[in-house]
Design an enzyme around this catalytic site. Structure first.
Site, PDB file in Angstrom:
ATOM      1  N   SER A   8       0.888  -1.196   0.057  1.00 22.94           N
ATOM      2  CA  SER A   8       0.033  -0.001   0.154  1.00 22.94           C
ATOM      3  C   SER A   8       1.036   1.269   0.086  1.00 22.94           C
ATOM      4  CB  SER A   8      -0.993  -0.112   1.196  1.00 22.94           C
ATOM      5  OG  SER A   8      -1.911   0.863   1.004  1.00 22.94           O
ATOM      6  N   ASP A  15      -2.412   6.058  -3.565  1.00 21.27           N
ATOM      7  CA  ASP A  15      -1.134   5.355  -2.748  1.00 21.27           C
ATOM      8  C   ASP A  15      -0.828   4.188  -3.887  1.00 21.27           C
ATOM      9  OD1 ASP A  15      -3.208   3.977  -2.222  1.00 21.27           O
ATOM     10  OD2 ASP A  15      -3.025   3.281  -0.259  1.00 21.27           O
ATOM     11  N   ASP A  72      -1.381   1.028  -3.893  1.00 25.62           N
ATOM     12  CA  ASP A  72      -2.462  -0.107  -4.552  1.00 25.62           C
ATOM     13  C   ASP A  72      -3.736   0.837  -4.940  1.00 25.62           C
ATOM     14  OD1 ASP A  72      -2.908   0.390  -1.749  1.00 25.62           O
ATOM     15  OD2 ASP A  72      -3.653  -1.836  -1.467  1.00 25.62           O
ATOM     16  N   ASP A 116      -6.042   2.117  -2.833  1.00 24.30           N
ATOM     17  CA  ASP A 116      -7.235   1.850  -2.037  1.00 24.30           C
ATOM     18  C   ASP A 116      -7.353   3.302  -1.227  1.00 24.30           C
ATOM     19  OD1 ASP A 116      -4.831   1.867  -0.172  1.00 24.30           O
ATOM     20  OD2 ASP A 116      -5.794   0.354   0.903  1.00 24.30           O
TER      21      ASP A 116
END
Length: 451
Positions: A96, A233, A235, A237
């Site tokens: 992440s 960020d 990934d 999410d």
């Protein structure tokens, strides 16, 4: 936290604690736990992601589980693909917002919700006992490749409708969002400019979208007179927002605005957030007829409470939002499109933000080895009553102390070797004074814990 899993799956420095050997065992453990079925797997742009993904896949196949590899994929695409392909679970290889030397393994259930701590403990037990299911040669799982990006974009476009076109600057941070977010906004009819959109594992900026890391995005929005800046960020999410004036919109403000929009869109109901969220959300949501419910930090905790209360929206003051009408996976890409729909209906962010009550929020990270965190928290609990006078205490995740005009949260990070201090007060002077005392308290506690 367990031996391997923290608040957001496994997240460690690659080839130190997170090795291909451990990744193989995670795959075997998940396959043993599922006892057959189908798993979707995707990875972010980190240099170690392919290595770890292949190890997890090997473990799953060896245990007799079929695997659908969707390749480079933001976390929300994995959550979407689980439902699209009727899979029994999903796996994301990502760390992440952590630095590039980190990577991680996060597991999702068939509803797109992250594995609960109870399920993660079961995986840990299987790993420790090494009682893995190993399929005979004629029952080894099958591996297939798939690319659900078009289906994902089409599904979002059925949910998000814009009457107007906007100039949008997108900064995916060289992460997995690079392969979808800009294309989605073009399909929505917007004029799109991208920065940091080459999906490589050598990140140009800090991956956590905050005021400092998004300074280039802010300058670009201002220079181009764009309507909005959207950031992700590693990934995707999370979502970070820069307004039409080139100003970073604080997470507390965006959390309130989008919670309010969801209440307007779907009707009055409960908004779920975490213990590190401030008073502004309560004030804003209450004014729109909603109610705020708090839980421990982490998207799985938010998702659990959303299901329990039938909430209309769940979010953390980190840009991690869950829209339960869409999915239980935190989705920064859908969230970015939702922000565009909000400004299309209600007006530009800079003006909307003036409606949100403003308090002063400060955050501090203090280095603390993982093996000292529990002892340090014990020392913090002893020191707090000596240093602070307060009316309420919340201990569902760390220790949060409150008065009517300020609060402080002391909490060990579940993803990094640090202690976190988050606080809020009505004035800057009061906030800085509280942080000075809180920082000294935590440092003293860590020192005592290490002696």
């Amino acid at each position: 936290m367990g031996k391997y899993f923290g608040t957001s799956g496994i997240r460690e420095v690659v080839n130190e604690k997170l090795t291909p050997e451990l990744a193989l065992k995670v795959g075997l453990a998940l396959g043993t736990y599922l006892n057959g079925g189908r798993v979707v797997i995707g990875n972010d742009t980190r240099t170690s992601s392919e290595m770890l993904k292949k190890a997890v896949i090997s473990g799953l196949l060896a245990s007799g589980v079929d695997v659908i590899d969707i390749g480079l994929a933001p976390t929300p695409l994995v959550g979407f693909a689980i439902k699209l392909y009727d899979a029994d679970a999903g796996v994301t290889i990502t760390a992440s917002h952590n630095p590039p030397e980190y990577n991680g393994i996060k597991v999702w259930d068939r509803n797109g919700m992250a594995y609960t701590p109870e399920k993660e403990r079961e995986l840990e037990r299987i790993i420790e006992e090494e009682k893995f299911k190993r399929a005979p040669w004629n029952e080894i799982g099958q591996l297939k490749q798939a690319n659900p990006r078009e289906e994902y974009i089409e599904a979002i476009m059925k949910e998000i409708k814009l009457d107007n076109s906007y100039t949008v600057v997108i900064d995916p941070g060289n992460g997995a969002g690079s392969i979808i977010s800009p294309y989605l906004h073009r399909e929505l009819g917007n004029r799109v400019i991208t920065i940091n959109s080459d999906p490589h594992g050598f990140f140009v900026r800090e991956l956590e979208p905050n005021k400092e890391s998004l300074s280039m995005l802010a300058k670009t929005v201002k220079a181009l007179k764009a309507d909005i800046g959207i950031a992700h960020d590693g990934d995707a999410d999370r979502v970070g927002v820069v307004d039409e004036n080139g100003e970073f919109v604080e997470y507390e403000v965006m959390l309130s605005l989008i919670a309010g929009y969801m209440l307007r869109k779907y009707g009055k109901g409960k908004v779920v957030t975490t213990v590190d969220a401030g008073f502004a959300l309560d004030d804003y949501v209450r004014g729109l007829g909603g109610e705020v419910v708090r839980t421990r930090v982490g998207d799985v905790a938010v998702a659990e409470e959303l299901m329990k209360h039938g909430g209309v929206f769940g979010g953390e003051p980190s840009g991690t939002w869950i829209m339960p009408q869409w999915n239980l996976t935190p989705d920064g890409i859908f969230a970015g499109a939702l922000v565009l729909e909000m400004i299309d209906r209600l007006g530009l962010i800079g003006e909307l933000a003036k409606e949100v009550p403003r308090y002063v929020t400060l955050r501090k990270k203090i280095p603390c080895p993982n093996d000292l965190k529990a002892k340090a928290m014990e020392e913090i609990a002893k020191l707090i009553p000596r240093e602070f006078s307060y009316e309420r205490e919340i201990t569902i995740d760390g220790i949060r102390i409150e008065n009517d005009d300020w609060w402080i949260l002391f909490r060990p990070s579940g993803t990094e070797p640090i202690m976190r201090i988050t606080l809020e007060a009505h004035t800057k002077e009061r906030a800085e004074s509280l942080m000075e005392k809180a920082e000294k308290l935590v440092k003293d506690a860590i020192k005592k814990a290490s002696s």
